[in-house]
Design an enzyme around this catalytic site. Structure first.
Site, PDB file in Angstrom:
ATOM      1  CD  GLU A  41      -3.180  -0.701   2.135  1.00  0.00           C
ATOM      2  OE1 GLU A  41      -2.898  -0.073   3.163  1.00  0.00           O
ATOM      3  OE2 GLU A  41      -4.159  -1.456   2.045  1.00  0.00           O
ATOM      4  CG  HIS A  55      -9.321   7.308   2.002  1.00  0.00           C
ATOM      5  ND1 HIS A  55      -9.388   7.173   0.639  1.00  0.00           N
ATOM      6  CD2 HIS A  55      -8.705   6.196   2.469  1.00  0.00           C
ATOM      7  CE1 HIS A  55      -8.843   6.002   0.296  1.00  0.00           C
ATOM      8  NE2 HIS A  55      -8.413   5.400   1.397  1.00  0.00           N
ATOM      9  NE  ARG A  99      -4.738   6.379   3.010  1.00  0.00           N
ATOM     10  CZ  ARG A  99      -5.184   5.420   3.781  1.00  0.00           C
ATOM     11  NH1 ARG A  99      -5.711   5.712   4.955  1.00  0.00           N
ATOM     12  NH2 ARG A  99      -5.137   4.176   3.394  1.00  0.00           N
ATOM     13  CG  HIS A 147     -10.071   7.170   6.085  1.00  0.00           C
ATOM     14  ND1 HIS A 147     -11.075   6.254   5.870  1.00  0.00           N
ATOM     15  CD2 HIS A 147      -8.916   6.454   6.157  1.00  0.00           C
ATOM     16  CE1 HIS A 147     -10.548   5.027   5.811  1.00  0.00           C
ATOM     17  NE2 HIS A 147      -9.258   5.121   5.996  1.00  0.00           N
ATOM     18  NE  ARG A 164      -5.346   5.258  10.189  1.00  0.00           N
ATOM     19  CZ  ARG A 164      -5.674   4.532   9.117  1.00  0.00           C
ATOM     20  NH1 ARG A 164      -5.040   3.416   8.851  1.00  0.00           N
ATOM     21  NH2 ARG A 164      -6.646   4.932   8.325  1.00  0.00           N
TER      22      ARG A 164
HETATM   23  C1  SIN Z   1      -7.985   1.942   2.382  1.00  0.00           C
HETATM   24  O1  SIN Z   1      -8.250   0.778   2.103  1.00  0.00           O
HETATM   25  O2  SIN Z   1      -7.703   2.774   1.543  1.00  0.00           O
HETATM   26  C2  SIN Z   1      -8.054   2.365   3.818  1.00  0.00           C
HETATM   27  C3  SIN Z   1      -7.099   1.619   4.628  1.00  0.00           C
HETATM   28  C4  SIN Z   1      -6.679   2.392   5.829  1.00  0.00           C
HETATM   29  O3  SIN Z   1      -7.085   3.532   6.009  1.00  0.00           O
HETATM   30  O4  SIN Z   1      -5.878   1.859   6.609  1.00  0.00           O
END
Ligand code: SIN
Length: 528
Positions: free
Chosen positions: A113, A229, A275, A332, A367
């Protein structure tokens, strides 16, 4: 009605369940939730759970990535606890029968990620991780001796003559009040996402735990740090849920209506930049009236790979065959919250907080993706274990509080507040916007709301009052921090200011706030 327990846990997310289960090894635990066990941000989580498990990875790399995402503002001890205990937390889940997605050879599938330097994200049923972990934990909880009370909202913490927390007052769906006395009380009520017009959060996540703790005298910190987000599904001017970052991890790119990639030249990591950078970039397009889409045309078997996102698209009327999903950024995750130490202890004796409602400092100013389910597991286990082994304590008598307030003004409906927060304390903030928000909120007599007697009030009114208090905490904190860092972006102070702010936090306590507002004589203050 008055009930007694050794430990009361308020909430229904991963941190609540983990704390309750661990504490119940040696204590009688009551878990109270205003909704049901299947209603929480944890249940909705599409991202996975991070742990350094591969040979190429290590806890020091996971720590490095967490600190980099947090803009070095994290509490290092809390980060070390999180990353070092992650592999054991996963092993424990696996031992108890949790199924994570696996490769053809049977090894655990480790995903990548944004802002992670190694593959370390575990998923269950692709983007259904939150639901499947929660179903697993609910199964374990049902086999425990924990008393679960659903559809009952905690509305006020009870403070004893010695200043410690001795339990909580609740109101159920029929408006009936109950009193629970406990040796130790835990808030695990989540953040405050639903106070914003656009959010990935469950509607039940409205900041009430933060407001209750603040009213009871607990310190609250870092409320300016909110993660927006970048990609919420955005149709007909409203959000239809989250479009996981994993979609961009699989190659999707953000484009304008005409198909021009918007992250080109903005950041080296392009669509997988931190993000706040991606959210701010999309926001600048939305502000100019331009629509932004996620081009998913290159992802094979999208429906199979992302069943949760696909079903959200279907519900919102988005045609996946067109190969693009309309998106906009929204609230988010709250990095701030009730100030706690690594063991969840708040500044009020015998009151604990864990999960998103708490601020251990682990996430710093932003985060790292997939660290939040992990936080619930690691800090929930630590707190539950502590509670299980603390000696019994005599519950003192309740302190007679003189509730001092004049009248409760007519409070705004939630949509009005959500709009204000989105506009003035959202992705891009300014002194002028935050001042106007603060003035708007203070006109509702914050200091009266802090002293509001919940007896005889409806849940709706209490929720509205709590929302005003939490909104004010955000506005005040965001106004105070004259820099930009992570989830807090001020266009009038667009850079980080390490000399002033790296080692400084905005910490608020209700006694100071009451005195400050009282001093300003915003209204006629009447001592009861
Ligand atoms: C996401 O799947 O984009 C969110 C995951 C997260 O905020 O940890």
């Amino acid at each position: 009605m008055m009930v007694k327990a050794e430990v009361i846990v308020i909430g229904s997310g991963i941190a609540a369940l983990k704390t309750a289960m661990e504490a119940s090894e040696h204590k009688h635990v009551i878990l109270i939730t205003k909704s049901t066990l299947r209603h929480s941000n944890s249940y909705l989580a599409q991202g996975g759970i991070a742990a350094a498990l591969s040979n190429q990875d290590g806890v020091s790399l996971h720590k490095k990535d967490t600190l980099a995402a947090g803009q070095r503002y994290n509490k290092v001890k809390a980060v070390e606890k999180l990353v070092c205990e992650a592999p054991a937390a996963i092993a424990e889940l696996l031992r108890s029968g949790m199924q994570f997605d696996r490769n053809h050879d049977g090894t655990l599938m480790l995903g990548m990620e944004g802002a992670h330097s190694e593959r370390r994200i575990l998923h269950s049923h692709g983007d259904g991780t939150g639901k499947y972990i929660m179903e697993h934990l609910i199964g374990c909880l049902r086999r425990s001796l924990i008393t679960v009370i659903e559809n009952e909202a905690a509305v006020e913490l009870i403070i004893g003559k010695d200043g410690s927390c001795i339990g909580v007052k609740t109101i159920n769906k029929s408006g009936k009040m109950a009193v629970y006395h406990a040796e130790r009380t835990v808030l695990a009520t989540g953040g405050c996402g639903s106070l914003y017009r656009l959010t990935s959060n469950s509607q039940t996540v409205s900041g009430d735990g933060i407001a209750m703790a603040f009213k009871a005298g607990a310190k609250v910190r870092d409320m300016e740090f909110i993660q927006f987000h970048p990609t919420l599904l955005f149709m007909n001017n409203k959000t239809g849920g989250l479009v996981s970052e994993a979609v961009r991890g699989d190659g999707a790119i953000l484009v304008t209506e005409k198909g021009r990639p918007i992250m080109e030249g903005v950041h080296d990591l392009k669509d997988l930049a931190p993000r706040h950078i991606v959210a701010q970039t999309i926001f600048s397009y939305v502000q100019r009236g331009e629509k932004v889409f996620l081009d998913i045309s290159m992802i094979k078997d999208f429906k199979k790979r992302f069943p949760t996102v696909s079903s959200l698209c279907e519900t919102s009327g988005v045609n996946l065959q067109a190969g693009r999903i309309p998106v906009a950024p929204g609230n988010h995750f709250l990095m701030g919250g009730i100030e706690v130490d690594e063991w969840g202890q708040t500044s009020v004796p015998s009151l604990y907080a864990v999960g998103e409602v708490a601020c251990t400092g682990v996430h710093g100013a932003n985060r790292l993706a997939s660290n939040s389910l992990l936080e619930g597991l690691v800090f929930g286990k630590a707190l539950g274990d502590l509670l299980a082994h603390l000696p019994a304590r005599e519950i003192p008598e309740e302190k007679q509080q003189s509730k001092s307030f004049c009248h409760i003004a007519t409070l705004p409906e939630l949509p009005e507040l959500q709009e204000k927060l989105m506009n003035e304390a959202g992705i891009v903030r300014t002194e002028a916007g935050l001042m106007s928000l603060k003035n708007y909120l203070e006109a509702f007599h914050i200091e009266s709301l802090l002293d509001m007697d919940v007896t005889g009030q409806s849940i709706t009114e209490i929720t509205k009052a709590n929302a005003i208090i939490v909104a004010w905490l955000i506005a005040e904190s965001a106004l105070t921090r004259t820099e930009s860092r992570g989830g807090h972006f001020r266009s009038d102070y667009p850079s980080e200011d390490d000399s002033l702010w790296l080692g400084n936090s905005v910490i608020l306590a209700s006694t100071d706030v009451k005195n400050r507002l009282k001093g300003r004589r915003l209204y006629e203050y009447i001592e009861a």
